[in-house]
Design a protein around this motif. Structure first.
Motif, short mmCIF file in Angstrom:
data_model
loop_
_atom_site.label_atom_id
_atom_site.label_comp_id
_atom_site.label_asym_id
_atom_site.label_seq_id
_atom_site.Cartn_x
_atom_site.Cartn_y
_atom_site.Cartn_z
N ALA A 37 0.72 -1.34 -0.02
CA ALA A 37 -0.03 0.05 -0.03
C ALA A 37 0.86 1.24 0.05
CB ALA A 37 -1.00 0.04 1.19
N THR A 38 2.03 1.28 0.78
CA THR A 38 2.96 2.52 0.89
C THR A 38 3.59 2.70 -0.54
OG1 THR A 38 3.29 1.98 3.10
CG2 THR A 38 4.80 3.39 1.88
N PHE A 39 3.95 1.58 -1.20
CA PHE A 39 4.60 1.69 -2.54
C PHE A 39 3.42 1.98 -3.45
CE2 PHE A 39 8.49 -1.22 -1.85
CZ PHE A 39 9.39 -0.66 -2.76
N PHE A 40 2.41 1.89 -3.65
CA PHE A 40 1.43 2.16 -4.49
C PHE A 40 1.28 3.79 -4.21
CE2 PHE A 40 -2.68 2.08 -6.58
CZ PHE A 40 -2.27 1.62 -7.76
N GLY A 41 0.94 4.10 -2.97
CA GLY A 41 0.88 5.43 -2.64
C GLY A 41 2.05 6.34 -3.08
N TYR A 42 3.11 5.88 -3.26
CA TYR A 42 4.38 6.80 -3.64
C TYR A 42 4.14 6.76 -5.19
CZ TYR A 42 7.09 6.38 0.88
OH TYR A 42 7.29 6.40 2.14
N LEU A 43 3.63 5.82 -5.77
CA LEU A 43 3.17 6.03 -7.08
C LEU A 43 2.16 7.10 -7.59
CD1 LEU A 43 3.57 2.52 -8.60
CD2 LEU A 43 5.18 4.20 -9.02
N VAL A 44 1.11 6.88 -6.68
CA VAL A 44 -0.02 7.80 -7.16
C VAL A 44 0.15 9.12 -6.63
CG1 VAL A 44 -2.66 7.98 -6.46
CG2 VAL A 44 -1.72 5.72 -6.90
N VAL A 45 0.78 9.36 -5.80
CA VAL A 45 0.99 11.09 -5.48
C VAL A 45 1.56 11.74 -6.35
CG1 VAL A 45 2.24 12.53 -3.89
CG2 VAL A 45 1.14 10.43 -2.76
N PRO A 46 2.72 11.60 -7.01
CA PRO A 46 3.43 12.21 -8.08
C PRO A 46 2.83 12.20 -9.34
CG PRO A 46 5.01 10.58 -7.62
CD PRO A 46 3.90 10.59 -6.59
N ALA A 47 2.26 10.84 -9.65
CA ALA A 47 1.91 10.41 -11.10
C ALA A 47 0.42 10.89 -11.08
CB ALA A 47 1.94 9.04 -11.38
N GLY A 48 -0.44 10.58 -10.32
CA GLY A 48 -2.02 10.75 -10.41
C GLY A 48 -2.09 12.23 -10.05
N GLY A 49 -1.57 12.76 -9.02
CA GLY A 49 -1.76 14.27 -8.57
C GLY A 49 -1.15 15.26 -9.46
N GLY A 50 0.11 14.76 -10.20
CA GLY A 50 0.81 15.66 -10.84
C GLY A 50 0.16 15.65 -12.37
N GLY A 51 -0.32 14.61 -12.81
CA GLY A 51 -0.97 14.43 -14.12
C GLY A 51 -2.33 15.15 -14.08
N THR A 52 -3.10 15.26 -12.97
CA THR A 52 -4.32 15.71 -12.94
C THR A 52 -3.98 17.20 -12.97
OG1 THR A 52 -5.58 14.16 -11.66
CG2 THR A 52 -6.25 16.09 -11.63
N PHE A 53 -3.30 17.93 -12.28
CA PHE A 53 -3.02 19.51 -12.37
C PHE A 53 -2.37 19.57 -13.47
CE2 PHE A 53 -0.52 23.12 -11.46
CZ PHE A 53 -1.35 23.83 -11.10
N LEU A 54 -1.29 19.15 -14.01
CA LEU A 54 -0.85 19.27 -15.55
C LEU A 54 -1.88 19.29 -16.49
CD1 LEU A 54 2.07 19.98 -16.79
CD2 LEU A 54 2.14 17.52 -17.02
N GLY A 55 -2.58 18.43 -16.55
CA GLY A 55 -3.81 18.56 -17.55
C GLY A 55 -4.46 19.93 -17.87
N GLY A 56 -4.90 20.37 -16.43
CA GLY A 56 -5.70 21.58 -16.39
C GLY A 56 -4.89 22.81 -16.82
N PHE A 57 -3.38 22.59 -16.40
CA PHE A 57 -2.61 23.84 -16.61
C PHE A 57 -2.33 23.83 -18.11
CE2 PHE A 57 2.10 24.94 -17.35
CZ PHE A 57 1.68 26.26 -16.96
N LEU A 58 -2.01 22.62 -18.75
CA LEU A 58 -1.82 22.61 -20.20
C LEU A 58 -3.13 23.10 -20.86
CD1 LEU A 58 -0.04 19.10 -20.82
CD2 LEU A 58 0.93 21.46 -20.75
N VAL A 59 -4.36 23.04 -20.55
CA VAL A 59 -5.33 23.71 -21.37
C VAL A 59 -5.49 25.24 -21.06
CG1 VAL A 59 -7.98 23.69 -21.47
CG2 VAL A 59 -6.83 21.42 -21.03
N ASN A 60 -5.19 25.75 -19.95
CA ASN A 60 -5.28 27.11 -19.64
C ASN A 60 -3.93 27.66 -20.44
OD1 ASN A 60 -3.77 29.26 -17.63
ND2 ASN A 60 -6.12 29.39 -17.91
N LYS A 61 -2.78 27.12 -20.27
CA LYS A 61 -1.54 27.61 -20.98
C LYS A 61 -1.56 27.81 -22.23
CE LYS A 61 3.13 28.66 -21.04
NZ LYS A 61 3.47 29.87 -20.25
N PHE A 62 -2.27 26.76 -23.13
CA PHE A 62 -2.01 27.06 -24.61
C PHE A 62 -3.47 27.44 -25.18
CE2 PHE A 62 1.15 23.79 -23.65
CZ PHE A 62 2.10 24.50 -24.24
#
Length: 734
Positions: free
Chosen positions: A432-457
């Motif tokens: 569970a801890t390993f999977f959390g380390y994957l989800v934090v940067p990948a899931g959270g970062g991907g979600t925010f980056l997607g909205g940022f790219l729509v606004n940026k471009f």
């Protein structure tokens, strides 16, 4: 209800609040114009040229250079700048509070950022509970209540079943109602679901985990009473399903009404960023759930009771229920401020005026029906609302693409920790801890980056769909990493014979000459790792005759094991309690590409949501999200965990035996698990890619002449009047 009349015969603006354009006139004796409509009507505008209205009446664009937020306490309405006054229609109170209790200190939170903060807290709690705690403790619940993977998959799917039942009602009536109240009561129900989910711990009686010493080593006493208590424990799954059902009911308004409430109260350019922050909190919630839940699993479920087994032991059950009690209490607290917000925030009406419609244009022009200010207020409009959405091919294929992504997300989030636990020979808390380390940067970062790219471009609807397509193709290519898997740790009698020869799949042979006289029971699964790096079903099956009083690395040590040969000296070897540590060299590569798959999967989530909001008319946004969630959950969220659970069950090598009844799975076949995961991933990713391609090809934007206010002008810093609706003729009383 009569529309205001305009002597010029030209279209003007109609607003849901009274707008007083009292700008000083250059002509003596001329007064400012007042535009007035009743509450609930949609803002509309006619074509403008470079932000200037076609009539001689002053425009909201005249005040764009003025300050936007100057308020005077005590006014009925809000003064924005020098020339625009927003007056609440029919005395509607836009203050933050509960009933008549609206203290001034609360009004500092009565902004879009304040709403975003509390909605983020709610989505964080929802994600932490439903997608974090539940997925983290699923193995422990299976072990504690003798559940099979498909049964735990059904528990996970109960959340989506409840959402599907409630979505039509909530999105249709809540979309035209008081959204914050729907949201607040939803969070309250969600908290109740968390408390119900923890209930089986308190009513099922204490958990008894016998150690290997209790049931005897080789030559010891192995009598284990066979009772029917174990088999009846699986009935508690219905309480878990009820808790999940309440979770689904409570979270239904959050991702439909919550998204549209944010979208209605911020500028169009900022909307993807606000929604991205909101969904990022929802992604960080599961990550926190994996980490915190993994920490709770290191605490024995019966707090205060001393046991002689460690968390690495397969019969260890951690304190899975603590997180649900905390989440329930926190949900009750968060619901209070959300219930205090007004139907719309002060000043939000100006953003409705500024919108350019990007709704898909139907050939028969029926999409214009949704622009009627009275449309969608009664039940009789419900079938027509559904029909308008079903006739929108872009919306339908975006929903189908979302369903394919949801299937993978729901399945992998539920059984991802179990996948890591099997591949890398980890304990449940470590996985569970390993999977959390994957989800934090990948899931959270991907979600925010997607909205940022729509606004940026400054992407419009067609560009957003192409971005989703690019992300899906990237994650599709990364899925091929599941060709790689870590080999199973050798286990005598399960993956190989005791003498080292291969054992046919599906055949167990736990008895050998070295343990034939030990009288070992198959019900007592307690794996040990021999000094020869081979796992054994239990100390008895390893032929161990003594238990050392000294611990090694915090683990119990068994000596004089007749089935284990010493590597250097002749004679029986020894064994440590727990699984053997995996030394898989492919672990970094597998984790990296799993990170890439999660990143690009979540990177497309906010762009896909933004495209859905833009390809339908404004009055159908809440209802469109509700219909989308129904399709996504019916076709993806519900079957996802069930399908993945059944798939994982097929890769099981060793089942629990509870008095002749089959329980949970002890050991999985790693190569089969990877093969099934790869097949499912490729199929759903290819189908999702196809749906995005079709959505992009079929999208028909409004003609250029119907998008009068050049968005480039406003985006380059002039006026925020970038969106207008030429839908309804509105005339002005002079």
């Amino acid at each position: 209800m009569a529309m205001p009349q305009n002597s010029t015969g030209e279209n003007g603006f109609c607003f849901t609040q009274t707008l007083d354009f009292s700008c000083p006139s250059s002509h003596p004796g001329e007064v400012g114009q007042t535009f007035d409509t009743r509450s609930g009507q949609e803002a509309c505008a006619t074509p403008l040229s470079n932000g200037t209205p076609s009539s001689s009446a002053p425009s909201p664009s005249d005040s764009c250079a003025e300050p936007l937020c100057s308020t005077t306490p005590g006014e009925e309405g809000t003064q924005f700048g020098k020339g625009i006054k927003y007056v609440s229609d029919e005395g509607e109170d836009l203050a933050c509070g509960w009933g008549r209790f609206t203290p001034g200190c609360l009004q500092v939170f009565n902004t879009s950022k304040g709403v975003l903060f509390f909605l983020c807290m709610a989505s964080f709690l929802q994600g932490m509970t439903v997608n974090g705690f539940i997925n983290t403790v699923i193995t422990s619940i299976e072990r504690r209540f003798d559940l099979r993977s498909y049964q735990s998959g059904l528990i996970a799917s109960s959340y989506d079943i409840a959402a599907c039942i409630c979505l039509t009602f909530v999105s249709y009536f809540g979309g035209n109602g008081h959204k914050p109240r729907w949201l607040g009561w939803g969070v309250l129900i969600m908290g109740l679901g968390s408390l119900v989910f923890a209930l089986p711990h308190f009513i099922s009686g204490p958990y008894e985990a016998h150690s290997a010493a209790d049931v005897g080593i080789c030559g010891g006493n192995h009598s284990l009473p066979c009772t029917q208590v174990a088999s009846s424990l699986s009935s508690y799954r219905f309480i878990f399903m009820l808790g999940q059902f309440l979770h689904g009911m409570g979270a239904t308004p959050l991702y439909t009404l919550g998204v549209t409430y944010l979208d209605e109260n911020v500028k169009t350019n900022y909307s993807p960023v606000y929604i991205a922050v909101f969904y990022t909190a929802a992604i960080l919630g599961p990550a926190a759930g994996y980490l915190v839940g993994g920490m709770f699993l290191t605490i024995y479920t019966e707090i205060g009771r001393e046991v002689d087994i460690s968390p690495e032991n397969t019969r260890w059950v951690g304190a899975w229920w603590i997180g649900f009690l905390g989440a329930g209490a926190a949900s009750f607290l968060i619901s209070i401020p959300i219930l205090g917000y007004p139907r719309r925030l002060p000043g939000s009406q100006r953003y409705i005026v500024m919108r350019v419609s990007e709704a898909h244009q139907l050939k028969d022009g029926s999409h214009n029906k949704a622009s009627d200010p009275d449309f969608g207020k009664t039940v009789k409009d419900l079938p027509r609302s559904v029909l308008l959405l079903l006739k929108n091919p872009t919306f339908i294929f975006l929903c189908l693409a979302g369903a394919t992504e949801a299937t993978l997300i729901a399945g992998m989030s539920t059984f991802g920790p179990k996948y890591l636990e099997s591949q890398f020979s980890l304990s449940a808390s470590e996985a569970a801890t390993f999977f959390g380390y994957l989800v934090v940067p990948a899931g959270g970062g991907g979600t925010f980056l997607g909205g940022f790219l729509v606004n940026k471009f400054k992407l419009r609807c067609s560009g957003i769909i192409r971005l989703c397509l690019l992300c899906t193709v990237s994650s599709l290519l990364a899925m091929f990493i599941f060709f790689i898997h870590c080999p199973n740790m050798p286990m005598a009698g399960v993956t190989q014979m005791y003498e080292g020869s291969a054992l046919p799949d599906g055949h167990l042979n736990l008895t050998a000459a070295c343990n034939a006289e030990c009288g070992c029971l198959q019900e007592t699964y307690s794996p040990v790792c021999g000094s020869n790096d081979i796992m054994y079903y239990s100390p008895c099956h390893a032929g161990c005759k003594k238990v050392s009083e000294n611990l090694r690395n915090g683990k119990k040590v068994y000596n004089e094991c007749s089935c284990i040969e010493k590597t250097l000296l002749p004679g029986p070897g020894d064994a440590e309690a727990g699984k053997c540590t995996s030394s898989c060299a492919k672990r970094p590569l597998l984790l990296f590409f799993m990170f890439v798959v999660i990143l690009f999967t979540f990177l497309s989530s906010i762009p896909a949501l933004t495209a859905t909001l833009r390809c339908v008319s404004d009055r159908q946004r809440s209802f469109a999200l509700g219909i989308q969630w129904i399709l996504v959950r019916t076709l993806g969220g519900i079957p996802g965990p069930i399908a993945f659970g059944s798939m994982i069950d097929k890769s099981c090598l060793l089942w629990q035996d509870q008095c002749g009844e089959q329980g949970s799975c002890y050991v999985y076949h790693n190569s089969a698990m990877s093969r099934y995961t790869l097949t499912a991933g490729l199929v759903y990713k290819v189908v999702g890619t196809t749906f995005f391609i079709v959505a992009c090809l079929l999208y028909k934007p409004p003609p250029a002449e119907s998008v009068p206010g050049s968005s480039d002008a406003s985006e380059n810093g002039n006026c925020d009047l970038q969106e207008h609706k030429p839908s309804l003729p509105a005339e002005v009383n002079l």
